[in-house]
Write an enzyme that holds these catalytic residues in place. Structure first.
Site, mmCIF file in Angstrom:
data_model
loop_
_atom_site.group_PDB
_atom_site.id
_atom_site.type_symbol
_atom_site.label_atom_id
_atom_site.label_comp_id
_atom_site.label_asym_id
_atom_site.label_seq_id
_atom_site.Cartn_x
_atom_site.Cartn_y
_atom_site.Cartn_z
ATOM 1 N N CYS A 191 38.870 46.576 34.443
ATOM 2 C CA CYS A 191 40.273 46.942 34.741
ATOM 3 C C CYS A 191 41.260 45.959 34.150
ATOM 4 O O CYS A 191 42.279 45.633 34.776
ATOM 5 C CB CYS A 191 40.502 47.069 36.245
ATOM 6 S SG CYS A 191 39.585 48.408 36.959
ATOM 7 N N HIS A 227 44.880 42.122 36.051
ATOM 8 C CA HIS A 227 44.159 43.345 36.411
ATOM 9 C C HIS A 227 45.177 44.491 36.301
ATOM 10 O O HIS A 227 46.369 44.277 36.529
ATOM 11 C CB HIS A 227 43.689 43.186 37.858
ATOM 12 C CG HIS A 227 42.818 44.281 38.375
ATOM 13 N ND1 HIS A 227 43.324 45.496 38.790
ATOM 14 C CD2 HIS A 227 41.493 44.345 38.554
ATOM 15 C CE1 HIS A 227 42.320 46.257 39.211
ATOM 16 N NE2 HIS A 227 41.197 45.588 39.075
ATOM 17 N N GLN A 258 41.458 37.852 43.976
ATOM 18 C CA GLN A 258 40.240 37.077 43.692
ATOM 19 C C GLN A 258 40.299 35.651 44.233
ATOM 20 O O GLN A 258 39.306 34.938 44.166
ATOM 21 C CB GLN A 258 39.981 37.033 42.173
ATOM 22 C CG GLN A 258 39.694 38.379 41.536
ATOM 23 C CD GLN A 258 38.393 39.019 42.024
ATOM 24 O OE1 GLN A 258 37.566 38.388 42.681
ATOM 25 N NE2 GLN A 258 38.212 40.289 41.714
ATOM 26 N N ASP A 305 48.996 37.667 42.796
ATOM 27 C CA ASP A 305 47.885 38.572 43.061
ATOM 28 C C ASP A 305 46.708 37.700 43.499
ATOM 29 O O ASP A 305 46.074 37.035 42.679
ATOM 30 C CB ASP A 305 47.557 39.367 41.783
ATOM 31 C CG ASP A 305 46.310 40.229 41.953
ATOM 32 O OD1 ASP A 305 45.661 40.149 43.021
ATOM 33 O OD2 ASP A 305 45.978 40.976 41.016
ATOM 34 N N LYS A 308 37.226 42.510 49.507
ATOM 35 C CA LYS A 308 36.688 41.433 48.656
ATOM 36 C C LYS A 308 36.461 40.158 49.458
ATOM 37 O O LYS A 308 36.124 39.116 48.895
ATOM 38 C CB LYS A 308 37.643 41.161 47.489
ATOM 39 C CG LYS A 308 37.715 42.331 46.487
ATOM 40 C CD LYS A 308 38.581 41.966 45.314
ATOM 41 C CE LYS A 308 39.078 43.165 44.551
ATOM 42 N NZ LYS A 308 38.112 43.738 43.621
HETATM 43 N N1 PMP Z 1 43.799 42.194 41.302
HETATM 44 C C1 PMP Z 1 42.652 41.619 40.935
HETATM 45 C C2 PMP Z 1 42.690 40.302 40.225
HETATM 46 C C3 PMP Z 1 41.445 42.267 41.207
HETATM 47 O O1 PMP Z 1 40.301 41.709 40.816
HETATM 48 C C4 PMP Z 1 41.455 43.511 41.869
HETATM 49 C C5 PMP Z 1 40.173 44.255 42.201
HETATM 50 N N2 PMP Z 1 39.227 44.287 41.200
HETATM 51 C C6 PMP Z 1 42.684 44.056 42.245
HETATM 52 C C7 PMP Z 1 43.830 43.360 41.958
HETATM 53 C C8 PMP Z 1 42.804 45.370 42.929
HETATM 54 O O2 PMP Z 1 42.201 45.349 44.175
HETATM 55 P P1 PMP Z 1 41.909 46.721 44.962
HETATM 56 O O3 PMP Z 1 41.145 47.582 44.011
HETATM 57 O O4 PMP Z 1 41.105 46.275 46.115
HETATM 58 O O5 PMP Z 1 43.214 47.289 45.327
#
Ligand code: PMP
Length: 404
Positions: A362, A121, A201, A198, A224
């Site tokens: 993203c 991401h 998810q 990270d 999440k």
């Molecule tokens: N890493 C991953 C794998 C994600 O899916 C996301 C959110 N889509 C993020 C990081 C970033 O999370 P946040 O927007 O809540 O900071």
């Protein structure tokens, strides 16, 4: 409580209103909030709202107690050995920016190498690009193969004596792939390389134990996992956090301040400058308790049932291409329909009562690699049910006649 059925867990969520006419399948973007979380936030503001620490009054003391109790709850949830290792942030993005900034500042020399993957991401890529530029670090990438999994053969060729850190996602937010992080962490540690996971998810969906994984950092978001937006966590091993400089300066993160210099507070406060998101953190702890009331095993089991049905169904629809065919995967499925733009398809699905997401999710580099700049993504959580998956699949099958 033992009799509660996870199939009826949607009833705990006011937004669903006991009504199945609108089906929420955008859980990888954010999840819905159960009543218990909303009530914890309401109760905090209604009964003890005050700033944390140093308060010589009962509301301040109660507010501090709830905030620090939340830290214990989160530490226990991910198996951290101490609350000193839990830093509250505004989300996974904030957590990774914190870790990347202070780690690179302390340890990276020009020419040092950081390994990432092609499936990150943007929030686990761009912070490393920014810090890499600042410190002279070189970024290397583990490629993603045809099945949407990491090519670990290539990883063997990426290590060098200059490799300092590896940062990778536990679960891809596009492909749903669950990476073998425990094995990768072991390989990294054999070479003295630190690892950031990270967990944005993974933590909401599967049991994640930081001591079992032996990761050096773990980042995730509260929103999440049924918690409020604006909450997140950075876990870091205590001995590592102790060596790192602070991220932001301000109140709470200092022990004493002079006009020309300051001395830092102890962990975890060194990394929490200013008034924290107290109500949010209290809500996050309520979310953790709520997930624990089902048990992560049961949550994972329910999502496996939904995921299997979703993946099999999508695979059998001829007009559709599913991205990511990995065997080990979570409840995320990105797909396209032949001859239809994913925004049109997703808008059509909304008109039929299904909330999905369309776009690059993203992860531009991954979208380019997949040759699918925009996909439609369905992502489940435990409060979804088999009937919802079946009706989505039926609607997708019928879409052939409507969308062109
Ligand atoms: N890493 C991953 C794998 C994600 O899916 C996301 C959110 N889509 C993020 C990081 C970033 O999370 P946040 O927007 O809540 O900071």
């Amino acid at each position: 409580n033992l009799k509660r059925s996870i199939e009826h867990s949607a009833l705990d969520f006011p937004i669903f209103n006991g009504d199945e006419s609108y089906v929420y399948l955008d859980n990888a973007a954010t999840t819905q909030k159960p009543k218990a979380v909303l009530e914890a936030i309401m109760d905090y503001y209604s009964n003890c709202n005050a700033n944390v620490y140093r308060a010589i009054h009962r509301w301040g003391e109660e507010s501090t107690r709830r905030y620090e109790e939340a830290r214990q709850t989160v530490a226990a949830f991910i198996g951290a050995s101490s609350t000193d290792e839990i830093i509250f942030t505004s989300g996974a993005t904030d957590s990774i920016n914190l870790a990347a900034t202070v780690y690179c500042q302390r340890y990276i020399e020009p020419g040092d190498e950081i390994i990432l993957t092609e499936m990150e991401h943007h929030s686990n890529l761009v912070p490393w690009q920014i810090q890499g530029e600042r410190t002279g670090a070189v970024l290397k990438f583990i490629p993603v193969d045809e099945s949407g999994e990491l090519n670990l053969e290539v990883l063997k060729t990426l290590w060098s004596p200059r490799t300092k850190l590896l940062a990778l996602t536990h679960m891809s937010n596009v492909l749903g792939t669950i990476n073998p992080v425990k094995e990768i962490i072991k390989l990294a540690h054999e070479r003295g390389v630190k690892v950031l996971i990270d967990g944005a998810q993974s933590v909401p969906h599967i049991k994640v134990d930081v001591q079992d994984l032996n990761c050096d950092f773990l980042a995730f978001s509260g929103h999440k996992m049924c918690g409020p937006t604006g909450t997140g966590v950075l876990y870091g091993k205590r001995e590592l956090l102790d060596e790192l400089p602070p991220f932001r300066g301000g109140g709470e993160m200092i022990r004493s301040v002079f006009l020309d210099h300051s001395e830092w507070n102890s962990l975890p406060h060194k990394f929490e400058a200013g008034t924290p998101n107290i109500a949010g953190v209290v809500g996050l702890a309520a979310a953790v308790h709520y997930l624990q009331s089902w048990g992560m095993d049961r949550i994972e089991e329910q999502e496996k049932i939904l995921t299997k049905r979703l993946i099999r169904g999508l695979d059998s629809l001829e007009e559709y291409t599913l991205y990511g065919k990995g065997r080990h995967r979570g409840g995320i499925a990105a797909f396209t329909r032949k001859g239809t733009h994913s925004h049109d398809l997703t808008q059509y699905l909304d008109s039929k009562g299904f909330a999905l997401r369309a776009g690059h999710h993203c992860a531009h580099p991954l979208a380019r690699k997949l040759n699918a700049l925009s996909t439609t993504r369905a992502s489940v959580y435990f409060y979804n049910n088999v009937g919802q998956i079946d009706s989505l699949l039926k609607t997708l099958a019928e879409a052939e006649e409507f969308v062109l």
